[in-house]
Motif scaffolding. Sequence first.
Motif, PDB file in Angstrom:
ATOM      1  N   GLY A   1      86.875  28.591  53.534  1.00 39.71           N
ATOM      2  CA  GLY A   1      87.354  29.712  53.024  1.00 39.71           C
ATOM      3  C   GLY A   1      86.590  30.076  51.895  1.00 39.71           C
ATOM      4  O   GLY A   1      86.414  31.246  51.372  1.00 39.71           O
ATOM      5  N   VAL A   2      86.306  29.216  50.889  1.00 44.13           N
ATOM      6  CA  VAL A   2      85.762  28.976  49.391  1.00 44.13           C
ATOM      7  C   VAL A   2      84.318  29.473  49.865  1.00 44.13           C
ATOM      8  O   VAL A   2      83.699  30.447  49.014  1.00 44.13           O
ATOM      9  CB  VAL A   2      85.814  27.544  48.844  1.00 44.13           C
ATOM     10  CG1 VAL A   2      84.979  27.722  47.350  1.00 44.13           C
ATOM     11  CG2 VAL A   2      87.407  27.204  48.508  1.00 44.13           C
TER      12      VAL A   2
ATOM     13  N   LYS B   1      81.836  18.851  52.315  1.00 44.73           N
ATOM     14  CA  LYS B   1      80.276  18.699  51.974  1.00 44.73           C
ATOM     15  C   LYS B   1      79.365  20.079  52.405  1.00 44.73           C
ATOM     16  O   LYS B   1      78.415  20.501  51.465  1.00 44.73           O
ATOM     17  CB  LYS B   1      79.524  17.582  52.790  1.00 44.73           C
ATOM     18  CG  LYS B   1      79.938  16.396  52.539  1.00 44.73           C
ATOM     19  CD  LYS B   1      79.550  15.064  53.318  1.00 44.73           C
ATOM     20  CE  LYS B   1      79.806  13.891  52.894  1.00 44.73           C
ATOM     21  NZ  LYS B   1      79.308  12.683  53.865  1.00 44.73           N
ATOM     22  N   GLU B   2      80.026  20.678  53.283  1.00 44.33           N
ATOM     23  CA  GLU B   2      79.273  22.093  53.480  1.00 44.33           C
ATOM     24  C   GLU B   2      79.615  23.228  52.253  1.00 44.33           C
ATOM     25  O   GLU B   2      78.947  23.868  51.907  1.00 44.33           O
ATOM     26  CB  GLU B   2      79.847  22.683  54.830  1.00 44.33           C
ATOM     27  CG  GLU B   2      79.299  22.047  56.069  1.00 44.33           C
ATOM     28  CD  GLU B   2      79.634  22.618  57.305  1.00 44.33           C
ATOM     29  OE1 GLU B   2      80.704  23.442  57.437  1.00 44.33           O
ATOM     30  OE2 GLU B   2      79.417  22.287  58.449  1.00 44.33           O
ATOM     31  N   MET B   3      80.944  22.905  51.828  1.00 46.38           N
ATOM     32  CA  MET B   3      81.412  23.720  50.890  1.00 46.38           C
ATOM     33  C   MET B   3      80.326  23.404  49.533  1.00 46.38           C
ATOM     34  O   MET B   3      80.084  24.430  48.697  1.00 46.38           O
ATOM     35  CB  MET B   3      82.755  23.560  50.389  1.00 46.38           C
ATOM     36  CG  MET B   3      83.451  24.257  49.317  1.00 46.38           C
ATOM     37  SD  MET B   3      85.037  23.561  48.677  1.00 46.38           S
ATOM     38  CE  MET B   3      84.785  22.108  47.967  1.00 46.38           C
TER      39      MET B   3
ATOM     40  N   HIS C   1      76.237  25.052  45.702  1.00 54.66           N
ATOM     41  CA  HIS C   1      75.121  24.501  44.743  1.00 54.66           C
ATOM     42  C   HIS C   1      74.072  25.411  45.111  1.00 54.66           C
ATOM     43  O   HIS C   1      73.297  25.830  44.117  1.00 54.66           O
ATOM     44  CB  HIS C   1      74.917  23.193  45.284  1.00 54.66           C
ATOM     45  CG  HIS C   1      75.418  21.993  44.485  1.00 54.66           C
ATOM     46  ND1 HIS C   1      75.268  20.713  44.710  1.00 54.66           N
ATOM     47  CD2 HIS C   1      76.713  21.880  43.669  1.00 54.66           C
ATOM     48  CE1 HIS C   1      76.137  20.015  44.087  1.00 54.66           C
ATOM     49  NE2 HIS C   1      76.752  20.744  43.308  1.00 54.66           N
ATOM     50  N   ALA C   2      74.191  26.122  46.298  1.00 56.96           N
ATOM     51  CA  ALA C   2      72.858  26.735  46.715  1.00 56.96           C
ATOM     52  C   ALA C   2      73.045  28.349  45.987  1.00 56.96           C
ATOM     53  O   ALA C   2      72.022  28.906  45.626  1.00 56.96           O
ATOM     54  CB  ALA C   2      73.016  27.205  48.202  1.00 56.96           C
ATOM     55  N   ALA C   3      74.373  28.579  45.637  1.00 57.77           N
ATOM     56  CA  ALA C   3      74.791  29.633  44.793  1.00 57.77           C
ATOM     57  C   ALA C   3      74.384  29.456  43.250  1.00 57.77           C
ATOM     58  O   ALA C   3      74.707  30.231  42.452  1.00 57.77           O
ATOM     59  CB  ALA C   3      75.976  30.129  45.035  1.00 57.77           C
ATOM     60  N   GLY C   4      74.214  28.236  42.864  1.00 60.71           N
ATOM     61  CA  GLY C   4      73.920  27.948  41.373  1.00 60.71           C
ATOM     62  C   GLY C   4      75.402  27.610  40.787  1.00 60.71           C
ATOM     63  O   GLY C   4      75.557  27.465  39.512  1.00 60.71           O
TER      64      GLY C   4
END
Length: 704
Positions: free
Chosen positions: A192-193, A260-262, A267-270
């Motif tokens: 959800g995050v 880990k997916e969260m 991280h991909a979003a900075g």
Amino acid sequence: MLLTPVMTTSPVTAGLLMPKAQPTFHFSYPLPYGAVLRDEGVQFVVYSKNATAMRVLLYRRVTDREPYRLIEFNPDTDRWGDIWSIFVPELGAGTLYHFQAAGPFEPHKGHRFDPRARLIDPYASALAGTYLRGDDGVVRPPKCVVVDEHFDWQGDRHLRQPLSETIIYEMHVRGFTRSSSGGGDHPGTYLGVIDKIPYLKSLGVTAVELMPVHEFPTEESDGAKHGLANYWGYDPMAFFAPHRGYMHGAKPGDQVRQFKEMVRALHAAGIEVILDVVFNHTAEGNERGPTFSFKGLENSVYYMLNGGGEYKNYSGCGNTVNSNHPIVREMIFHCLRHWVYNYHIDGFRFDLASILSRDRNGDLCANPPLVEYIAEDPMLADTKIIAEAWDAAGAYQVGSFASERWAEWNGAYRDNIRRYWRGDVGMTGPMATRLAGSSDLYQPSGKNPYHSINFITSHDGYSLADLTAYERKHNLANGEDNRDGDNNNYSSNYGVEGPTRRLPIMTLRRRQAKNMLATLLLSQGTPMITSGDEVLRTQRGNNNAYCQDNPVSWFDWKQVEKNPDMMRFVQALIAFRLRQPVVRRQTFLTGMPHKSGELADVSWFGADGKPVDWSQTFHSLTCVLGDGGLDDPAARPVMIMIHSGGSPQDFMTPITVRDLRWRLFIDTAAEPPKEVYPDADGPLLATSEHVRLNHHTLRCYVVE
């Protein structure tokens, strides 16, 4: 002492559970601790100095009260010093297990072994299921899960954002997305995050600080007797395991992958991920509490005890983790590395961190080993380490906590800013000190402004909206007759307790919220915003919502639509802070120019435009921040005018800066959208004239 056999109604199973010794199946190095996957099975490793026998109990399903298989450690071949280690072939990821340990039950000597107790592995990587009760009266805690840590990180690494350029957003994983008003397919979960990352990006924060995500009991909390839940999670029972309650679905151990997916998506979003960790106590409580892990393995090592075997309670939660015992220190050390390496965590906020400074007798150390090890550990070198530099037994180390590596929650900042904007007499000087980075607290110990984690609200206490709407806590829903929660909130309701439709009060409350948010994001130091404050989330006056897993605590996404001006205001402030180094200097202000002919890095003036007389009592102040010494073409001088008085006040522009062209950035008394100009391109200040600030107002100008 022999372990008591586990009984079952199944004759076949009963045969498997007879306590005769099992042969050692395989030899391998007896470390690391926990349940370690090997090529052809699982190695179980656990520490106990005083146990006389040790078992592994294996289960087929999370709902099973009894194991299908019992494996005993051979004390001659499966014990290496105080480490019990056994390899079991033909087991793999997903295996469910407990430990059982026999030994002396001598509480006066610190020993609380119970051969019937089912014990959580202190190093368990995941838990599954709930507490189960059997006819024998023994509570079965959630089961440990053997985890395969392999995960495709797709090249992800730590973001290594400098602390001086960090804006922290404190949030609760479940509460952030649990409300039906938020939409999404995975409410209240790690996934959800991920659904809400676009919101976090639009806000502009650079890091989320997650309230506890290590395992904690939900159905065995203190609030359970009132029909309430352990919502906050400050009651750990498995430090290495992400909380199963925030998982989507029910597959044992799947929370590891989802967590880990969260992190990977954030991280991909900075956006960095900071964990709020609780190494000061556990959910096992005091001598009247349950035994489901540490007590049953080596009570006298894991907890601080007095001479009679009772628990020392520096945490206020019944027990205190013996964090500077070598064994416990090693466990905490391994735990932090586990989260950094296996989960790519970017930093930690240590709850009641002063307990980590207490030695094995409970005395505060000048140079506590654990605190120093955390600061110096090479695996943690890229992480942020933040202390809540106090505990529940009177220790208060704000400004003096350990080495220069440690940042600290600045409780003085919270209190001084609240009191200034409330209009308390004598708070203008302290306000200036906090606005300038709290050099009084941090400079003597060699730290820098960014070591001050500035905050006005946190999970503990009023939300920002409630800070301006309540003068008394309203915690009856917690079931403790309103005795819980802090009585000293430095709040004001401005005439009416709680919600009102009286426009003047509503207007002032909104202005005060903007005043405090503007102060926070214009101050030297590292700002932390509490989730929902940017859209005036309310807890209906509850200042201790630890057990409110309901709309009282959840983020109400309707508020984003109801309060677009608040959201726009915070977005503009965050964007300004990130591009303007004048308000986030890495060294303390000196009051001097860096070069001849430049403005001083900071200058203070009264409302009359003259240098301030700090000996006087007043509510008005002008702060001018110069841009000298900053190697950044975006740097511009900034002028902040603040007035916490109850009547309007005329301000004169200081004569030293009247020749500069000042553009309005913020005027908290103006009607939206003119209370903020995101590009700092508002009306030009007529510097030859006075400026009238309404009561309780902040204005900010920037040189064009």
